[in-house]
Design an enzyme around this catalytic site. Structure first.
Site, PDB file in Angstrom:
ATOM      1  N   LYS A  33       0.851  -1.195   0.000  1.00  0.00           N
ATOM      2  CA  LYS A  33       0.000   0.000   0.000  1.00  0.00           C
ATOM      3  C   LYS A  33       0.883   1.240   0.000  1.00  0.00           C
ATOM      4  O   LYS A  33       1.809   1.360   0.801  1.00  0.00           O
ATOM      5  CB  LYS A  33      -0.907   0.025   1.231  1.00  0.00           C
ATOM      6  N   ASP A  61      -3.537   4.282  -1.834  1.00  0.00           N
ATOM      7  CA  ASP A  61      -4.485   4.743  -0.815  1.00  0.00           C
ATOM      8  C   ASP A  61      -4.607   6.264  -0.896  1.00  0.00           C
ATOM      9  O   ASP A  61      -3.945   6.989  -0.167  1.00  0.00           O
ATOM     10  CB  ASP A  61      -3.968   4.299   0.556  1.00  0.00           C
ATOM     11  N   MET A  62      -5.480   6.732  -1.778  1.00  0.00           N
ATOM     12  CA  MET A  62      -5.619   8.175  -2.002  1.00  0.00           C
ATOM     13  C   MET A  62      -6.815   8.760  -1.244  1.00  0.00           C
ATOM     14  O   MET A  62      -6.948   9.958  -1.125  1.00  0.00           O
ATOM     15  CB  MET A  62      -5.812   8.463  -3.506  1.00  0.00           C
ATOM     16  N   LYS A  63      -7.735   7.917  -0.807  1.00  0.00           N
ATOM     17  CA  LYS A  63      -8.934   8.366  -0.081  1.00  0.00           C
ATOM     18  C   LYS A  63      -9.533   9.601  -0.750  1.00  0.00           C
ATOM     19  O   LYS A  63      -9.744  10.643  -0.125  1.00  0.00           O
ATOM     20  CB  LYS A  63      -8.617   8.658   1.380  1.00  0.00           C
ATOM     21  N   LEU A  64      -9.861   9.460  -2.025  1.00  0.00           N
ATOM     22  CA  LEU A  64     -10.364  10.607  -2.786  1.00  0.00           C
ATOM     23  C   LEU A  64     -11.760  11.012  -2.317  1.00  0.00           C
ATOM     24  O   LEU A  64     -12.593  10.159  -1.972  1.00  0.00           O
ATOM     25  CB  LEU A  64     -10.420  10.259  -4.287  1.00  0.00           C
ATOM     26  N   PHE A  65     -11.986  12.306  -2.321  1.00  0.00           N
ATOM     27  CA  PHE A  65     -13.316  12.842  -2.012  1.00  0.00           C
ATOM     28  C   PHE A  65     -13.435  14.183  -2.715  1.00  0.00           C
ATOM     29  O   PHE A  65     -12.634  15.091  -2.475  1.00  0.00           O
ATOM     30  CB  PHE A  65     -13.499  13.030  -0.502  1.00  0.00           C
ATOM     31  N   ASP A  66     -14.431  14.320  -3.595  1.00  0.00           N
ATOM     32  CA  ASP A  66     -14.626  15.593  -4.302  1.00  0.00           C
ATOM     33  C   ASP A  66     -15.954  15.495  -5.045  1.00  0.00           C
ATOM     34  O   ASP A  66     -16.695  14.520  -4.878  1.00  0.00           O
ATOM     35  CB  ASP A  66     -13.457  15.835  -5.281  1.00  0.00           C
ATOM     36  N   THR A  70     -14.794  15.397 -10.737  1.00  0.00           N
ATOM     37  CA  THR A  70     -13.363  15.442 -10.397  1.00  0.00           C
ATOM     38  C   THR A  70     -12.867  14.068  -9.966  1.00  0.00           C
ATOM     39  O   THR A  70     -11.779  13.633 -10.359  1.00  0.00           O
ATOM     40  CB  THR A  70     -13.128  16.480  -9.269  1.00  0.00           C
ATOM     41  N   THR A 116     -10.298   4.124  10.771  1.00  0.00           N
ATOM     42  CA  THR A 116     -10.197   3.270  11.967  1.00  0.00           C
ATOM     43  C   THR A 116      -9.579   4.003  13.149  1.00  0.00           C
ATOM     44  O   THR A 116      -9.638   3.521  14.277  1.00  0.00           O
ATOM     45  CB  THR A 116      -9.359   2.003  11.695  1.00  0.00           C
ATOM     46  N   ARG A 179      -3.081  -5.559  14.738  1.00  0.00           N
ATOM     47  CA  ARG A 179      -1.882  -5.602  15.571  1.00  0.00           C
ATOM     48  C   ARG A 179      -1.624  -7.019  16.030  1.00  0.00           C
ATOM     49  O   ARG A 179      -2.519  -7.644  16.627  1.00  0.00           O
ATOM     50  CB  ARG A 179      -2.069  -4.718  16.826  1.00  0.00           C
ATOM     51  N   GLY A 208       1.303  -1.710   8.850  1.00  0.00           N
ATOM     52  CA  GLY A 208       2.398  -0.783   8.590  1.00  0.00           C
ATOM     53  C   GLY A 208       3.483  -0.862   9.629  1.00  0.00           C
ATOM     54  O   GLY A 208       4.424  -1.663   9.534  1.00  0.00           O
ATOM     55  N   ARG A 209       3.329  -0.034  10.689  1.00  0.00           N
ATOM     56  CA  ARG A 209       4.411   0.116  11.667  1.00  0.00           C
ATOM     57  C   ARG A 209       4.944  -1.176  12.275  1.00  0.00           C
ATOM     58  O   ARG A 209       6.153  -1.304  12.444  1.00  0.00           O
ATOM     59  CB  ARG A 209       3.987   1.118  12.759  1.00  0.00           C
TER      60      ARG A 209
HETATM   61  O1  C5P Z   1      -0.951   1.458  12.183  1.00  0.00           O
HETATM   62  P1  C5P Z   1      -0.255   0.925  10.965  1.00  0.00           P
HETATM   63  O2  C5P Z   1       1.122   1.509  10.796  1.00  0.00           O
HETATM   64  O3  C5P Z   1      -0.259  -0.579  10.838  1.00  0.00           O
HETATM   65  O4  C5P Z   1      -1.093   1.515   9.785  1.00  0.00           O
HETATM   66  C1  C5P Z   1      -1.275   0.885   8.550  1.00  0.00           C
HETATM   67  C2  C5P Z   1      -2.270   1.679   7.774  1.00  0.00           C
HETATM   68  O5  C5P Z   1      -3.450   1.802   8.549  1.00  0.00           O
HETATM   69  C3  C5P Z   1      -1.867   3.128   7.496  1.00  0.00           C
HETATM   70  O6  C5P Z   1      -1.216   3.218   6.270  1.00  0.00           O
HETATM   71  C4  C5P Z   1      -3.186   3.864   7.468  1.00  0.00           C
HETATM   72  O7  C5P Z   1      -3.752   3.868   6.192  1.00  0.00           O
HETATM   73  C5  C5P Z   1      -4.059   3.047   8.348  1.00  0.00           C
HETATM   74  N1  C5P Z   1      -4.227   3.682   9.655  1.00  0.00           N
HETATM   75  C6  C5P Z   1      -5.476   3.730  10.186  1.00  0.00           C
HETATM   76  N2  C5P Z   1      -5.676   4.303  11.408  1.00  0.00           N
HETATM   77  C7  C5P Z   1      -4.651   4.838  12.109  1.00  0.00           C
HETATM   78  C8  C5P Z   1      -3.367   4.777  11.588  1.00  0.00           C
HETATM   79  C9  C5P Z   1      -3.188   4.179  10.359  1.00  0.00           C
HETATM   80  O8  C5P Z   1      -6.397   3.244   9.576  1.00  0.00           O
HETATM   81  N3  C5P Z   1      -4.857   5.362  13.278  1.00  0.00           N
END
Ligand code: C5P
Length: 238
Positions: A33, A61-66, A70, A116, A179, A208-209
């Protein structure tokens, strides 16, 4: 081909860092992603490189809104990058426009229900109507499916309820907020483990993290994949 149910969020500042991370993960990970944080750091070029040169799947992951016109144009342009998934906000007019823009491509449109990271207090601050967050997420998911979304983004806490919607048949549920047991929460508020998410009917988890901040990212990814394939991932957990 590795298990593409795991999508790794490359939330690093630029394409060079992203490529280094992808090289460390090697064939353990096949789906990435790329988000807004890397847009000015070569994110689209990296998407292209990972797809064309390394055969990876790409979620932009652009989360477009318009306004609809557009969104449609933006999606038409982005779909030329041969993306697998692209996100828009789950408002029905946005989803409909995105589907128009993606017509003729293989890009799947995923609708964001409610981020989230948000809880009820955050929704109050944004003047979102009363009700439990989970109920609003399920309602937004149903409307996004009706508008043609190929899938939705939701926290794993809502996945089972969304999977129970008749409209969700044949559609994707993709969840961040995952997690591994014992991992730091960061700013995630509505979380579950990889095994719980899979047991609740999620198609892909986005992590991600816990992976890119790990000392050994490949080992961290492999541990998550093992959790996704454990017996707990098959048993209903609630
Ligand atoms: O928290 P983590 O690093 O695993 O995040 C992975 C993805 O989850 C992020 O790229 C983001 O799109 C999404 N995210 C989320 N809510 C958060 C933080 C990150 O949905 N509080």
């Amino acid at each position: 081909m590795s298990d593409d149910r795991l999508i790794v969020a490359l939330d690093v500042p630029n394409a060079l860092e992203g490529l280094k991370l992808a090289e460390k993960l090697g064939d353990a990970v096949s789906f990435y992603k790329i988000g807004l944080g890397m847009l000015t750091g070569g994110g689209l070029a990296l998407a292209n490189e990972l797809k064309q040169d390394f055969g990876k799947r790409i979620f932009l992951d652009m989360k477009l809104f318009d306004i609809g016109a557009t969104v449609e144009n933006a999606v038409r342009g982005l779909a030329q990058f041969d993306l697998d998934f692209l996100t828009v906000h789950g408002d029905p007019h946005v989803v409909r426009a995105a589907k128009e823009g993606a017509a003729g491509s293989d890009t799947k449109i995923l609708a964001v229900t409610i981020l989230t990271s948000l809880d009820r207090d955050d929704l109050d601050a944004s003047l979102i109507k009363p009700g439990k967050v989970a109920d609003l997420v399920v309602e937004r998911a149903a409307r996004a499916f009706e508008a043609g979304a190929d899938g939705v983004i939701a926290s794993p806490r809502e996945a089972a309820m969304i999977r129970a919607l008749p409209e969700s048949q044949g559609r994707l549920i993709v969840t961040p907020g995952v997690r591994p047991a014992g991992a730091a929460l960061g700013d995630q508020k509505r979380i579950a483990t990889p095994a719980q998410a899979v047991a609740d009917g999620v198609d892909h988890i986005v992590v991600g993290r816990p992976i890119w901040q790990a000392e050994d990212p490949r080992a961290a990814a492999e541990a998550i994949l093992a959790e996704m394939n454990s017996p707990q991932a098959k048993a209903p957990n609630r």
